[in-house]
Design a protein around this motif. Structure first.
Motif: not given
Length: 224
Positions: A21-44
């Motif tokens: 499911w993680r790999n499917r989610a990553l493939r889906l995000l890569d097709h979204v034209p909006l710049p998106i990131a998931v970041v740990a609360f500390g900034g990583r």
């Protein structure tokens, strides 16, 4: 007749299912034209999609585990206070953050980062789901010389003026060596200067560094 042991595929483990499911989610995000990131609360940085990585001429894997503030300048410190309070109170809301950044080949851009706090339960320390939207800066109010640099960039310039190496600057500021080089390259493009010596000269000329002081320092109470 008893079924033969060991025949047929082994049942999938919960961990295998999570990876799928993680790999499917990553493939889906890569097709979204909006710049998106998931970041740990500390900034990583945990995950970025192709649109976000493309802002800096990189691949998504090259941004993973780096610090998000190596690439973006937060224009409003109140956002960090609001996020810290939200975590303390177990809130899960959206928070807008004004940011600026310099693409791989281009002039500094300004925009709004929408920050969503996400976690499986309210008690867990959340990750940050970031989505970026660029906005135009009004021509009648361009940023002044001092506002062209973030506090981190000002500290990097002060350390460079002292003659510190990239590794020494990275240890002092708390970023990676690549992060130091990124900020210096971004300033070089913005100020259109060829090297660190010219960067330091420009920093003094514009008042980013305090004149007549040693060791080099950022003015305690900059004006303008």
């Amino acid at each position: 007749m008893r079924p033969t042991e060991g025949c047929g595929p082994a049942p999938a483990s919960p961990q295998d299912g999570a990876v799928i499911w993680r790999n499917r989610a990553l493939r889906l995000l890569d097709h979204v034209p909006l710049p998106i990131a998931v970041v740990a609360f500390g900034g990583r940085i945990l995950i970025v999609n192709r649109a976000m990585a493309a802002e800096f001429g990189l691949l998504p894997g090259q941004l993973r585990n780096r610090r998000i503030l190596e690439y973006f300048t937060l224009r409003d410190s109140a956002t960090l206070q609001a996020l810290a309070e939200a975590v303390r109170m177990h809130r899960r809301s959206q928070y807008p953050a004004r940011v600026s950044w310099t693409p791989a080949h281009g002039r500094e851009r300004y925009g709004e980062m929408t920050v969503d706090l996400v976690s499986d339960t309210p008690e867990q320390t959340p990750n940050l789901l970031l989505s970026l939207r660029a906005v135009e800066v009004p021509r009648q109010s361009p940023p002044g010389p001092r506002s062209e640099v973030s506090p981190v960039e000002a500290r990097i310039l002060a350390a460079a003026a002292r003659g510190d190496t990239t590794a020494q600057i990275a240890r002092e500021i708390g970023v990676t060596a690549d992060g130091v080089n990124y900020h210096l390259a971004r300033l070089s493009r913005r100020w259109r200067v060829p090297n660190r010596t010219a960067l330091v000269a420009r920093a003094y000329a514009t008042g980013v560094l305090a004149a007549g002081t040693w060791p080099p320092a950022v003015p305690a109470h900059p004006s303008g």
